[in-house]
Design an enzyme around this catalytic site. Structure first.
Site, mmCIF file in Angstrom:
data_model
loop_
_atom_site.group_PDB
_atom_site.id
_atom_site.type_symbol
_atom_site.label_atom_id
_atom_site.label_comp_id
_atom_site.label_asym_id
_atom_site.label_seq_id
_atom_site.Cartn_x
_atom_site.Cartn_y
_atom_site.Cartn_z
ATOM 1 N N HIS B 64 22.980 50.909 19.802
ATOM 2 C CA HIS B 64 22.242 52.060 20.960
ATOM 3 C C HIS B 64 21.827 51.034 22.670
ATOM 4 O O HIS B 64 22.109 49.713 21.872
ATOM 5 C CB HIS B 64 20.717 51.926 19.910
ATOM 6 C CG HIS B 64 21.251 53.309 19.779
ATOM 7 N ND1 HIS B 64 20.499 53.946 18.616
ATOM 8 C CD2 HIS B 64 21.949 54.341 19.177
ATOM 9 C CE1 HIS B 64 20.556 54.289 17.686
ATOM 10 N NE2 HIS B 64 21.163 54.797 18.016
ATOM 11 N N ASP B 66 19.974 49.965 25.076
ATOM 12 C CA ASP B 66 18.801 49.359 25.149
ATOM 13 C C ASP B 66 19.196 48.048 23.865
ATOM 14 O O ASP B 66 18.677 47.487 24.124
ATOM 15 C CB ASP B 66 17.644 50.010 24.925
ATOM 16 C CG ASP B 66 17.246 50.370 23.654
ATOM 17 O OD1 ASP B 66 18.951 51.209 22.940
ATOM 18 O OD2 ASP B 66 16.394 50.665 22.904
ATOM 19 N N HIS B 67 20.244 47.677 23.667
ATOM 20 C CA HIS B 67 20.998 46.308 22.424
ATOM 21 C C HIS B 67 21.708 45.850 23.450
ATOM 22 O O HIS B 67 22.196 44.715 23.530
ATOM 23 C CB HIS B 67 20.107 46.716 21.018
ATOM 24 C CG HIS B 67 19.323 47.223 20.744
ATOM 25 N ND1 HIS B 67 18.134 46.227 20.068
ATOM 26 C CD2 HIS B 67 18.763 48.314 20.621
ATOM 27 C CE1 HIS B 67 17.220 46.010 19.514
ATOM 28 N NE2 HIS B 67 17.339 48.421 20.744
ATOM 29 N N HIS B 142 19.105 52.488 10.589
ATOM 30 C CA HIS B 142 18.833 53.132 11.562
ATOM 31 C C HIS B 142 19.680 54.119 11.752
ATOM 32 O O HIS B 142 20.891 54.463 11.136
ATOM 33 C CB HIS B 142 18.939 52.047 12.317
ATOM 34 C CG HIS B 142 17.991 52.704 14.226
ATOM 35 N ND1 HIS B 142 17.054 52.777 14.056
ATOM 36 C CD2 HIS B 142 18.616 52.408 15.093
ATOM 37 C CE1 HIS B 142 16.694 52.999 15.176
ATOM 38 N NE2 HIS B 142 17.593 53.165 15.776
ATOM 39 N N ASP B 210 16.755 47.525 15.457
ATOM 40 C CA ASP B 210 16.022 48.328 15.397
ATOM 41 C C ASP B 210 15.892 48.801 13.810
ATOM 42 O O ASP B 210 17.408 48.672 13.003
ATOM 43 C CB ASP B 210 15.521 50.116 15.973
ATOM 44 C CG ASP B 210 15.782 49.515 16.962
ATOM 45 O OD1 ASP B 210 15.437 48.016 17.619
ATOM 46 O OD2 ASP B 210 16.301 50.452 18.406
ATOM 47 N N HIS B 268 10.061 46.067 20.720
ATOM 48 C CA HIS B 268 10.867 47.197 20.870
ATOM 49 C C HIS B 268 9.605 48.325 21.007
ATOM 50 O O HIS B 268 9.702 49.440 20.856
ATOM 51 C CB HIS B 268 11.296 47.155 20.023
ATOM 52 C CG HIS B 268 12.327 48.253 19.795
ATOM 53 N ND1 HIS B 268 12.263 49.477 19.907
ATOM 54 C CD2 HIS B 268 13.984 48.628 21.086
ATOM 55 C CE1 HIS B 268 13.648 50.627 19.835
ATOM 56 N NE2 HIS B 268 14.433 49.620 20.935
#
Lengths: 301, 301
Positions: B64, B66-67, B142, B210, B268
């Site tokens: 994802h 944002d990672h 996830h 996550d 997060h």
């Protein structure tokens, strides 16, 4: 009609002193055209209160990271925000493969249609057109395929003069005047110019980053109102500029002067410059109406 | 021996309030292990004075944006800095295709060898090992394949006691003591424990982001000194947490308590939380030794 550019980033590749890489928002009547999208563009947009939902299209000059790496995150955020409206994306053809790889991993999901058009990095052409603008692209000479952009305001018809005797006119007659047609009033033909403002000059904004100093750009830049041109180095580093296919502040100013542009905006600063005034002074020595592209600042075209 | 974590970003996907997405630097004896690399990681590193050249390996939990979206820019910058030393990269397999697409366009040039190893997102395993650490990976649940990491300090031998009679010993004897071997001194066998410090507990750091709340993680997290666990929401948004496969602050604290970890670090954060104290209070209600992951702050393991 609003016609202005807001700088979200104006730094060259290496992150320095908290400066962000290249990204600009051209705001035309509150429709946003994003030009380049360096890493952190969406973070800068949030910081400066730029509504991402207003972005209509995105123009990527070339595929060096400091000009496109903010794009994938931005597209993801637009989707998280639930965007439904199509988005236009103009960039060198390879960007399509890059986007496909990010989408395949499952990490990039799009909630909207992304309409991709590859830019021509070999020859000038009309790239896009809508009700507000005609957008031209032209090749820039850099280490990889690269294109500049010119945004030209479109004629939207004549404006009626407030002091003209408009009360006696029908809606049809007013529309005819706006189209520049003469009308018949009480049996007499009346020139539309009696009722309308003189035409204003159509405004143009041109964007050149990244490129070696290239005098052949003059034909593309002639008489534009506002020119953004990269000025990565001062003249002291001319050899380095030539090796890396970048421009000095002095060269950018020479180009602006020869093209007789209204105003010059310089940016894409090398990380070696803590203080940007040295770049500004060098350019203003040749072309006084020069300004520094500074994050968060807005420049009227 | 330094063993500490510095937070470069701890925000969830949507950029909010100037907060940056997930990235951490685990500093072990001034060798840096980067964990996740959200957009802007290199900008944050510059801001907090983190020397990129010290990065030894990078661990990406999942794909994802944002990672991992800060990774491509970071690799480019390392190359502009002229890095020659190989870099180790651990991530889900699809990242190799993404990197290949960026490299093909000419926009990403690497000056060093990038040694890529795909993480196992299906079963726990030993992921990497060097002279300082053994690094384990384990699956997180996830929406896309995702893995957590556990960094365990390696035994480096015994430390000689400063107050022991070391003057009489040869270098060979000292090395034997460090290996935990008894020595013969003036004809008598002497236990190595006479000369060495008692063994310290080996420190461990675990990273979970996550993931949905998953009690089966207990076996991986048991007794770690410092646990970073995502806490995207408060318990008020439990349904949303379950739908999006994230964890609440309360759930993260429950897991920390059950696993008897030394300290819990949460992060997060959803963009809905202007003030993070509500997340902290919820977690501390269950597990008092909890802290907020805040950009620029460093936590000793």
């Amino acid at each position: 009609l609003t016609f202005e550019v807001t700088i979200l980033g104006a730094s060259a590749a290496l992150p320095a002193l908290g400066r962000f890489p290249t990204c600009q928002i051209l705001n035309v009547n509150h429709r946003y055209y994003m030009i380049d999208c360096g890493e952190g563009a969406q973070i800068q947009a949030a910081r400066f209160g730029i509504k991402l939902s207003r972005i209509h299209s995105i123009f990527i000059s070339h595929l060096h990271g400091d000009h496109y790496l903010g794009l994938i995150g931005l597209l993801g955020t637009l989707s998280l925000q639930g965007r439904k409206r199509a988005l236009y994306l103009y960039a060198p053809a390879d960007l399509a493969d890059i986007l496909a790889a990010h989408r395949k991993s499952g990490g990039l999901y799009l909630s909207f249609e992304l309409i991709f058009k590859a830019t021509n990095t070999e020859a000038p052409e009309v790239l896009a057109e809508d009700d507000l603008l005609t957008i031209y692209t032209f090749p820039l000479r850099h280490r990889i395929p690269c294109a500049g952009f010119r945004f030209e305001e479109k004629r939207r018809g004549y404006t009626l003069r407030k002091d003209a005797p408009l009360q006696a006119l029908s809606i049809q007659q007013k529309l005819a005047l706006k189209r520049g047609e003469d009308i018949v009033l009480e049996g007499k033909t009346r020139a539309f110019t009696e009722f309308t403002e003189p035409l204003k000059k159509l405004r143009t904004y041109a964007y050149c980053s990244d490129t070696i100093f290239d005098i052949s750009l003059l034909s593309e830049l002639n008489n534009v109102d506002l020119l953004y041109h990269e000025a990565t180095f001062t003249q002291e580093y001319l050899t380095r500029a030539q090796e890396t296919m970048h421009t000095t502040a002095l060269q950018a100013a020479l180009l602006a002067k020869e093209a007789q542009v209204g105003k010059l905006l310089i940016g894409h600063y090398s990380s070696r410059y803590n203080n940007l005034e040295v770049l500004l002074a060098e350019a203003q020595g040749v072309f006084p109406p020069t300004a520094l592209a500074i994050e968060g600042e807005t420049f009227k075209v």
